[in-house]
Design an enzyme around this catalytic site. Structure first.
Site, PDB file in Angstrom:
ATOM      1  N   SER A   1      40.347   7.804  87.994  1.00  0.00           N
ATOM      2  CA  SER A   1      41.098   8.174  89.187  1.00  0.00           C
ATOM      3  C   SER A   1      42.552   7.697  89.089  1.00  0.00           C
ATOM      4  O   SER A   1      43.240   8.033  88.141  1.00  0.00           O
ATOM      5  CB  SER A   1      40.388   7.622  90.425  1.00  0.00           C
TER       6      SER A   1
ATOM      7  N   ASP B   1      35.385  13.157  90.565  1.00  0.00           N
ATOM      8  CA  ASP B   1      35.893  11.782  90.566  1.00  0.00           C
ATOM      9  C   ASP B   1      35.030  10.823  89.743  1.00  0.00           C
ATOM     10  O   ASP B   1      33.842  10.650  90.020  1.00  0.00           O
ATOM     11  CB  ASP B   1      35.957  11.309  92.016  1.00  0.00           C
TER      12      ASP B   1
END
Length: 248
Positions: free
Chosen positions: A43, A157
């Site tokens: 991320s 993610d």
């Protein structure tokens, strides 16, 4: 100039705006002549790690962090099926910072972004192909941004399964890893799995664990960038001094 150490990895955890603390860590590493040749990130850690792997100096990354706005990587789009935000603009952001959208395998340092295969719930290391594709995948928080299709897999993610990508650094060849974990200490009280994992990292002699303390700082607004960078510097200095003392 000191050459990169291709046995040393740098694993940068995710955490939204907390990722600015990684910049302070990079500054301290540069000042001490420590140059990891392998970089992994999840991320926001992948965003900072990609800039470092591309050869940007920490001070240049600091300037980019100070100017960063979320619209550079995600924009509102009611037409999307899988989320509310369109991350296609990441390709433009990468070109703006680096001049083009390079292939990961052509970066000066070995780099891998960690994403989650939403069908298997397993971590995937993206270390080949366009850099923007890997970054779009690792920041694709379900419900907010659509997953990214890579080689037939739907990726989202990386923080869902591996927010501190140590194993990814080892997979890419690191025998020693500097790990930066971005969460406030009070959050771990409710997360026994995280506490256990952190203890394991602390016991591993091949790992230097850096844990900036994020209490009182904004995670989803870019209002505390300067404070976060300073806290990254403090945490890195303390952790590296402690590691040097152990070795000595």
């Amino acid at each position: 100039m000191t050459d990169d150490d291709h046995t040393l990895g740098l694993a940068l955890g995710g955490g939204g705006a907390f990722g600015a603390a990684h910049v302070g860590v990079l500054q301290v590493l540069a000042e001490r002549g420590i140059r990891p040749g392998i970089v992994t990130g999840t991320s926001s850690g992948a965003l900072i790690g990609a800039a470092y792997a591309a050869g940007l100096e920490p001070d240049a990354i600091a300037r980019a962090a100070a100017a960063f706005r979320w619209r550079a990587i995600a924009r509102w789009s009611p037409k999307l099926r899988w989320g509310l935000l369109d991350t296609a603009v990441i390709a433009d952001a990468v070109r703006s910072v680096l001049g083009d959208d390079p292939l990961i395998e052509e970066l000066p340092r070995r780099f891998g972004a960690v994403a989650t295969d939403i069908r298997t719930r397993r971590a995937v290391i993206l270390d080949h192909g366009p850099l923007s594709t890997a970054l779009r995948a690792t920041v694709a928080v379900p419900g907010f941004a659509p997953p990214v299709r890579v080689n037939g897999a739907l990726l989202a993610d990386g923080g869902m399964v591996d927010n501190v990508p140590v194993s990814a650094a080892r997979t890419l060849g690191a025998s020693r890893v500097i790990v930066v974990r971005l969460h406030a200490k009070w959050e771990t009280v409710r997360m026994m799995r995280t506490i256990t994992r952190t203890a394991e990292l602390q016991r591993d002699p091949s790992i230097v664990l850096i844990q900036p303390e994020m209490a009182g700082m904004a995670q989803w607004r870019m209002t505390d960038v300067a404070r976060l960078i300073a806290e990254g510097r403090r945490a890195a200095t303390d952790a590296l001094d402690a590691a040097a003392h152990r070795v000595g």
